[in-house]
Write a protein that holds these residues in place. Structure first.
Motif, PDB file in Angstrom:
ATOM      1  N   GLY A   1     -27.167   9.564  23.113  1.00 23.40           N
ATOM      2  CA  GLY A   1     -26.871   8.264  22.521  1.00 23.40           C
ATOM      3  C   GLY A   1     -25.530   7.744  23.015  1.00 23.40           C
ATOM      4  N   LYS A   2     -25.535   6.904  24.025  1.00 19.00           N
ATOM      5  CA  LYS A   2     -24.293   6.491  24.687  1.00 19.00           C
ATOM      6  C   LYS A   2     -23.814   5.092  24.305  1.00 19.00           C
ATOM      7  CE  LYS A   2     -24.227  10.360  26.998  1.00 19.00           C
ATOM      8  NZ  LYS A   2     -23.325  11.448  26.556  1.00 19.00           N
TER       9      LYS A   2
ATOM     10  N   VAL B   1     -20.564  -1.000  22.018  1.00 18.07           N
ATOM     11  CA  VAL B   1     -20.853  -2.278  22.662  1.00 18.07           C
ATOM     12  C   VAL B   1     -20.717  -3.456  21.698  1.00 18.07           C
ATOM     13  CG1 VAL B   1     -22.362  -1.209  24.357  1.00 18.07           C
ATOM     14  CG2 VAL B   1     -23.350  -2.080  22.213  1.00 18.07           C
ATOM     15  N   GLY B   2     -20.503  -3.169  20.420  1.00 17.47           N
ATOM     16  CA  GLY B   2     -20.327  -4.252  19.462  1.00 17.47           C
ATOM     17  C   GLY B   2     -20.176  -3.718  18.056  1.00 17.47           C
ATOM     18  N   SER B   3     -19.689  -4.565  17.173  1.00 16.50           N
ATOM     19  CA  SER B   3     -19.561  -4.171  15.773  1.00 16.50           C
ATOM     20  C   SER B   3     -19.502  -5.422  14.912  1.00 16.50           C
ATOM     21  CB  SER B   3     -18.314  -3.307  15.542  1.00 16.50           C
ATOM     22  OG  SER B   3     -17.133  -4.051  15.768  1.00 16.50           O
TER      23      SER B   3
ATOM     24  N   SER C   1     -28.757 -10.972   9.400  1.00 12.07           N
ATOM     25  CA  SER C   1     -27.969 -11.505  10.512  1.00 12.07           C
ATOM     26  C   SER C   1     -27.234 -10.392  11.253  1.00 12.07           C
ATOM     27  CB  SER C   1     -26.968 -12.551  10.008  1.00 12.07           C
ATOM     28  OG  SER C   1     -26.019 -11.980   9.120  1.00 12.07           O
ATOM     29  N   TYR C   2     -26.754  -9.401  10.496  1.00  8.98           N
ATOM     30  CA  TYR C   2     -26.054  -8.269  11.125  1.00  8.98           C
ATOM     31  C   TYR C   2     -27.022  -7.433  11.967  1.00  8.98           C
ATOM     32  CZ  TYR C   2     -22.902  -9.483   7.255  1.00  8.98           C
ATOM     33  OH  TYR C   2     -22.106 -10.140   6.361  1.00  8.98           O
ATOM     34  N   LEU C   3     -28.208  -7.194  11.417  1.00 10.48           N
ATOM     35  CA  LEU C   3     -29.194  -6.382  12.132  1.00 10.48           C
ATOM     36  C   LEU C   3     -29.699  -7.084  13.380  1.00 10.48           C
ATOM     37  CD1 LEU C   3     -31.126  -4.986   9.044  1.00 10.48           C
ATOM     38  CD2 LEU C   3     -29.722  -3.663  10.624  1.00 10.48           C
ATOM     39  N   LEU C   4     -29.809  -8.400  13.332  1.00 10.01           N
ATOM     40  CA  LEU C   4     -30.227  -9.138  14.526  1.00 10.01           C
ATOM     41  C   LEU C   4     -29.179  -9.031  15.629  1.00 10.01           C
ATOM     42  CD1 LEU C   4     -31.818 -12.319  12.897  1.00 10.01           C
ATOM     43  CD2 LEU C   4     -32.998 -10.546  14.214  1.00 10.01           C
ATOM     44  N   GLN C   5     -27.896  -9.070  15.246  1.00  5.14           N
ATOM     45  CA  GLN C   5     -26.835  -8.872  16.240  1.00  5.14           C
ATOM     46  C   GLN C   5     -26.929  -7.485  16.859  1.00  5.14           C
ATOM     47  OE1 GLN C   5     -22.738 -10.216  15.182  1.00  5.14           O
ATOM     48  NE2 GLN C   5     -23.678 -11.050  13.329  1.00  5.14           N
ATOM     49  N   ALA C   6     -27.155  -6.490  16.008  1.00  2.00           N
ATOM     50  CA  ALA C   6     -27.265  -5.119  16.513  1.00  2.00           C
ATOM     51  C   ALA C   6     -28.484  -4.971  17.416  1.00  2.00           C
ATOM     52  CB  ALA C   6     -27.353  -4.153  15.334  1.00  2.00           C
ATOM     53  N   GLN C   7     -29.582  -5.598  17.009  1.00  2.00           N
ATOM     54  CA  GLN C   7     -30.832  -5.493  17.777  1.00  2.00           C
ATOM     55  C   GLN C   7     -30.687  -6.097  19.170  1.00  2.00           C
ATOM     56  OE1 GLN C   7     -34.207  -7.557  16.017  1.00  2.00           O
ATOM     57  NE2 GLN C   7     -35.503  -5.776  16.403  1.00  2.00           N
ATOM     58  N   SER C   8     -29.944  -7.191  19.263  1.00  2.00           N
ATOM     59  CA  SER C   8     -29.796  -7.890  20.544  1.00  2.00           C
ATOM     60  C   SER C   8     -28.638  -7.370  21.387  1.00  2.00           C
ATOM     61  CB  SER C   8     -29.604  -9.389  20.298  1.00  2.00           C
ATOM     62  OG  SER C   8     -28.407  -9.626  19.555  1.00  2.00           O
ATOM     63  N   SER C   9     -27.909  -6.389  20.877  1.00  2.00           N
ATOM     64  CA  SER C   9     -26.703  -5.912  21.560  1.00  2.00           C
ATOM     65  C   SER C   9     -26.984  -4.990  22.741  1.00  2.00           C
ATOM     66  CB  SER C   9     -25.811  -5.162  20.566  1.00  2.00           C
ATOM     67  OG  SER C   9     -26.432  -3.937  20.167  1.00  2.00           O
TER      68      SER C   9
ATOM     69  N   ALA D   1     -27.623  -1.881  22.245  1.00  2.00           N
ATOM     70  CA  ALA D   1     -27.187  -0.548  21.813  1.00  2.00           C
ATOM     71  C   ALA D   1     -28.386   0.376  21.646  1.00  2.00           C
ATOM     72  CB  ALA D   1     -26.423  -0.650  20.507  1.00  2.00           C
ATOM     73  N   GLN D   2     -28.180   1.638  21.981  1.00  2.00           N
ATOM     74  CA  GLN D   2     -29.194   2.653  21.682  1.00  2.00           C
ATOM     75  C   GLN D   2     -29.099   3.093  20.220  1.00  2.00           C
ATOM     76  OE1 GLN D   2     -27.376   5.010  24.973  1.00  2.00           O
ATOM     77  NE2 GLN D   2     -29.487   5.713  25.277  1.00  2.00           N
ATOM     78  N   ILE D   3     -27.861   3.139  19.712  1.00  2.00           N
ATOM     79  CA  ILE D   3     -27.591   3.660  18.372  1.00  2.00           C
ATOM     80  C   ILE D   3     -26.946   2.574  17.526  1.00  2.00           C
ATOM     81  CG2 ILE D   3     -26.469   5.485  17.030  1.00  2.00           C
ATOM     82  CD1 ILE D   3     -28.492   6.540  19.082  1.00  2.00           C
ATOM     83  N   ILE D   4     -27.508   2.333  16.363  1.00  2.00           N
ATOM     84  CA  ILE D   4     -26.883   1.444  15.384  1.00  2.00           C
ATOM     85  C   ILE D   4     -26.285   2.326  14.300  1.00  2.00           C
ATOM     86  CG2 ILE D   4     -27.221  -0.427  13.729  1.00  2.00           C
ATOM     87  CD1 ILE D   4     -29.662  -1.278  15.416  1.00  2.00           C
ATOM     88  N   ALA D   5     -24.953   2.368  14.266  1.00  2.00           N
ATOM     89  CA  ALA D   5     -24.240   3.240  13.339  1.00  2.00           C
ATOM     90  C   ALA D   5     -23.974   2.482  12.048  1.00  2.00           C
ATOM     91  CB  ALA D   5     -22.934   3.717  13.954  1.00  2.00           C
ATOM     92  N   LEU D   6     -24.377   3.075  10.936  1.00  2.00           N
ATOM     93  CA  LEU D   6     -24.161   2.481   9.619  1.00  2.00           C
ATOM     94  C   LEU D   6     -22.918   3.111   9.011  1.00  2.00           C
ATOM     95  CD1 LEU D   6     -27.861   2.575   8.393  1.00  2.00           C
ATOM     96  CD2 LEU D   6     -26.666   0.717   9.593  1.00  2.00           C
TER      97      LEU D   6
END
Length: 407
Positions: free
Chosen positions: A167-168, A199-201, A213-221, A223-228
């Motif tokens: 997970g990079k 790659v984003g936060s 809205s936050y999840l859509l940003q993460a989805q389009s980023s 990223a392999q890993i979305i850290a909660l």
């Protein structure tokens, strides 16, 4: 009624007199204050369960030789997850009601707010439910004991394992308060050390109801890993809404930087299966933890203990032993020193345990994975242990914390 009693209908009180001992030995009064989230988004991971665990610790202390030297009272209040309300409760407890020690303390913001007050009054704070590693860093005090976990330990458990597994590229969904900031900060160098990149936060307020809205940003980023980097109800809501958005089905993975067994129970194994997390306690590890877990569940509507609730039990039991050794609860710093002087000891729930001079209690941590529904054999049989992290590796090195107490 004082302002510290707001929400008194949710507050519980319980007092226990531990015998009278011999006529030659006057009883030492000890008053324990459980300051927890009794009604909000962190109530499942601490709350009334932490109060129950504290009462269990008092009961078990009563069975020890010499326990009749102490007269113990336990009171509780709802912190409402607000530093100002929590601070008012603490001041009233210290100034008017004779409380000697605080337990639970549900958020990092509350813990940082009361730490200096505890020091000024020479009381003791047992931080069993707050996570920021600042409590044993620049904000350490001789009256603070950080028991259960911290953000450094979580980052170096979960983030390290996921990054090493490939997970990079990471995106952080971070609660905009002390805990969330600390989780993201402590994870960043671990990710970088493993060749990864953030790659984003995005930051969100506590008790957010809509993460779309936050999840859509993460989805389009990308990223392999979305850290909660959040906790309690916020983590549960984010995971549920991520499933609704098809995020994990689309190939991205979620990393719960702070997850509890109560969160897994609320999510259900069908939703939570495969999640990796770091924990300091799991009820189904050995005979002692299983006995405690089943006893706790019988008193807690069938719900097994979170690591915070286990932390409340172990911290209070150890604190009472230290008070008995000192002979008084009035000098909080002396009681903390007595815990440190115990050296490494075998805690019934956390294993080999030791209090360092920065206030950090070190013990093994575990990297676990949530079972699939087909793997679970009964209630709260939710984890399989992937690795045990030794105490000396699980927490930040003493020299790296910048605690002014460390010479």
């Amino acid at each position: 009624m004082p302002s510290s009693r707001r929400g008194a209908s949710l507050a519980l009180a319980f007092s226990v007199a531990l015998g009278f001992g011999s006529a030659a030995l006057a009883q030492v009064p000890v008053k324990v204050g459980v300051l927890a989230d009794m009604s909000g988004i962190f109530s499942d991971i601490g709350g009334k369960g932490s109060l129950e665990a504290t009462l269990m610790a008092v009961e078990d202390f009563k069975r020890l030789p010499g326990a009749d030297a102490l007269a113990i009272e336990v009171v509780s209040a709802d912190a409402q997850n607000k530093p100002d309300i929590a601070s008012n409760v603490v001041r009233t407890w210290f100034d008017s009601e004779g409380v000697d020690v605080l337990v639970d303390l549900p958020t990092s913001a509350i813990s940082l707010a009361v730490a200096s007050l505890v020091k000024d009054k020479n009381k003791v704070a047992l931080f069993t439910a707050s996570g920021t590693s600042e409590l044993t860093g620049k904000s350490c005090t001789p009256n603070s004991v950080h028991w259960t976990y911290d953000t450094w330990a979580l980052a170096h458990g979960t983030a390290d394992a996921i990054a090493k597994a490939g997970g990079k590229r990471w995106f952080f969904l971070t609660a905009d308060f002390a805990l969330g900031h600390s989780l993201e900060r402590d994870a960043a160098p671990v990710i970088a050390a493993n060749g990864g990149k953030i790659v984003g936060s995005v930051r969100h307020s506590t008790d957010t109801k809509d993460f779309s809205s936050y999840l859509l940003q993460a989805q389009s980023s990308g990223a392999q890993i979305i850290a909660l980097a959040n906790a309690g109800g916020d983590t549960i809501t984010a995971i549920k809404q991520a499933a609704e958005f098809g995020i994990t089905a689309g190939g991205q993975k979620l990393a719960g930087m702070l997850l509890f067994i109560s969160d897994i129970h609320s999510l259900g194994l069908a939703t939570a299966q495969g999640l990796q997390l770091t924990t300091g306690f799991y009820w189904d590890v050995n005979d002692q933890t299983r006995a405690f877990g089943k006893r706790f569940a019988a008193r807690n509507s069938g719900r097994y203990p979170s690591m915070n609730q286990a932390g409340a039990y172990s911290a209070v039991l150890t604190y009472l032993k230290a008070v008995a050794k000192v002979g008084s609860a009035k000098d909080g710093a002396a009681v903390v020193r007595a815990i440190r002087d115990m050296g490494p000891f075998e805690d019934p729930l956390f294993g080999r345990t030791q209090l360092r001079e920065d206030g950090r209690v070190i013990h093994p941590m575990m990297l676990v994975q949530v079972k699939a529904p087909s793997e679970s054999k009964g209630p709260f049989d939710y984890y399989k242990v992937l690795a045990t992290i030794p105490a000396d590796q699980a927490f930040r090195p003493l020299a790296d914390g910048n605690c002014p107490l460390v010479k």
